[in-house]
Design an enzyme around this catalytic site. Structure first.
Site, short mmCIF file in Angstrom:
data_model
loop_
_atom_site.label_atom_id
_atom_site.label_comp_id
_atom_site.label_asym_id
_atom_site.label_seq_id
_atom_site.Cartn_x
_atom_site.Cartn_y
_atom_site.Cartn_z
N HIS A 138 0.86 -1.17 0.00
CA HIS A 138 0.00 0.00 0.00
C HIS A 138 0.90 1.23 0.00
O HIS A 138 2.13 1.13 0.06
CB HIS A 138 -0.94 0.00 1.20
N ASP A 168 0.13 6.52 -4.21
CA ASP A 168 -1.06 6.14 -4.98
C ASP A 168 -1.38 7.18 -6.05
O ASP A 168 -1.65 6.83 -7.21
CB ASP A 168 -2.27 6.02 -4.05
#
Length: 389
Positions: A138, A168
């Site tokens: 992540h 991200d």
């Protein structure tokens, strides 16, 4: 008005943040973005807290201007429908781990047989090759592996975590947009599509030119010590009397001289870059700036050109006059509630992007899209009865 990506069709199989943010940017500039969702939960960002009503407010923030079709890509009929979609589309965007689409028989090598002009963009954590390619990850992991986390926070403190998904968005979504646009441009010359391998870790490593440049001379960046990392008085965040903070970015000597003169600290002017005096200056300026509130200091320096600003809350930033003037906050109503969405950061003079505050239900456009592919009403009904759509 013709938008720059009008006529470009994007099939977006991604979920959560990186892929949907990428395709939303393309949609804002005219691309037809079709969310290809499974027949189960689909994009489960809809279910994340906080809920605005039926769906998560986070879902609305990255899924405007899109359509949605449900397809079970594990079934032959679903695969066939997807291939027919690919044959008339320009871009396939996905965010699965490497190999997932290949196992379905829908990877790039197979899809380019269907449509040699297809541009296939895979946004992954670590890339399509290398020792980490199948590892879970992540945002926090990509930032840690790339050393970015180690550069945030105070000296001798633990690395700081911010509520912003840097890898991200910056490493994945925006690099995805760039790769797709480059591939579309290349296709104008070659007539062929190509594979875009976008790794979020690659993206954030590319943000380290100055840090890598310092390594070349044996100087490793460290948390809270560098010129731009909190180690110098002229580029610093200071506390105010009301528990708030102000920031100073007076790197140039003219800004620093004005700042020091206004505070009656002219003796600090010649030692601006003296490393041995930084802690002394920081401590004294902490004491001085703690004597007034944030608002009082903003007013005090209002007429001074010194790179001075308050540290704003998110609510304050959302109503900042510069942010509002640049239309970087888009106000709309969703499910009967007021919501603020991010605006369009790229300003084009002749073909600016456009926001349509429409957000697709899962599979909302299945019948429309399949009909466009030549499916008859009874065929669509049969696919629905089998749970393929």
């Amino acid at each position: 008005m013709t938008l720059p990506l009008q006529g470009v069709t994007v099939l977006d199989l991604s979920r959560l943040l990186p892929g949907p943010f990428c395709s939303q940017m393309l949609a804002d500039f005219g691309a037809e973005v079709i969310k290809v969702e499974d027949t189960g939960r689909g994009d489960y960002l809809r279910d994340f807290p906080p809920k605005l009503g039926k769906y998560s407010s986070l879902y609305y923030s990255v899924n405007r201007n899109k359509k949605s079709i449900k397809l079970d890509l594990k079934q032959p009929e679903g695969k066939d429908a997807f291939r027919r979609l690919v044959a008339t589309s320009d871009v396939v965007l996905e965010g699965f781990r490497p190999g997932v689409m290949d196992k379905l028989g829908l990877g790039y090598e197979e899809l380019k047989k269907v449509n040699p002009r297809i541009i296939y963009c895979a946004i992954t954590g670590y890339g399509l090759n290398g020792p980490y390619k199948l590892a879970a990850g992540h945002d926090i992991n990509y930032l840690n592996y790339s050393a970015i986390s180690s550069l945030f926070g105070e000296k001798d403190g633990k690395p700081a975590m911010g509520d912003i998904q840097i890898a991200d968005i910056g490493g994945g979504a925006q690099m995805g947009v760039i790769s797709i646009l480059l591939a579309l441009q290349a296709r104008q010359h070659t007539g062929r599509g190509q594979l875009c391998d976008v790794a979020m870790m690659d993206g954030v490593v590319s943000w380290l030119p100055f840090v890598l440049g310092r390594l070349a001379v044996g100087e490793e960046a460290s948390r809270g010590t560098g010129l731009l990392a909190g180690g110098y008085a002229c580029y610093q965040i200071y506390p105010t009397r009301d528990g708030r903070y102000v920031s100073l970015g007076a790197l140039e000597d003219k800004f620093w001289a004005t700042f020091c003169t206004r505070l009656g600290k002219e003796d600090f002017i010649p030692i601006q870059m003296d490393l041995s005096r930084q802690q002394e200056m920081i401590e004294e300026l902490n004491a001085i700036l703690s004597q007034k509130t944030q608002a009082e200091w903003v007013e005090f320096f209002a007429q001074d050109d010194i790179c001075f600003s308050p540290v704003c809350t998110m609510k304050e930033a959302a109503h900042n006059p510069q942010v509002r003037h640049r239309e970087m906050i888009y106000d709309t109503v969703v499910e009967g509630k007021n919501i603020m969405l991010p605006g369009i950061p790229v300003k084009l003079s002749d073909t600016p992007g456009a926001i349509k505050a429409t957000f697709p239900e899962q599979g909302e456009h299945s019948n429309e899209i399949l009909g466009r592919l030549g499916y008859k009403a009874e065929e669509i009904a049969e696919l629905a009865a089998k749970g393929i759509i």
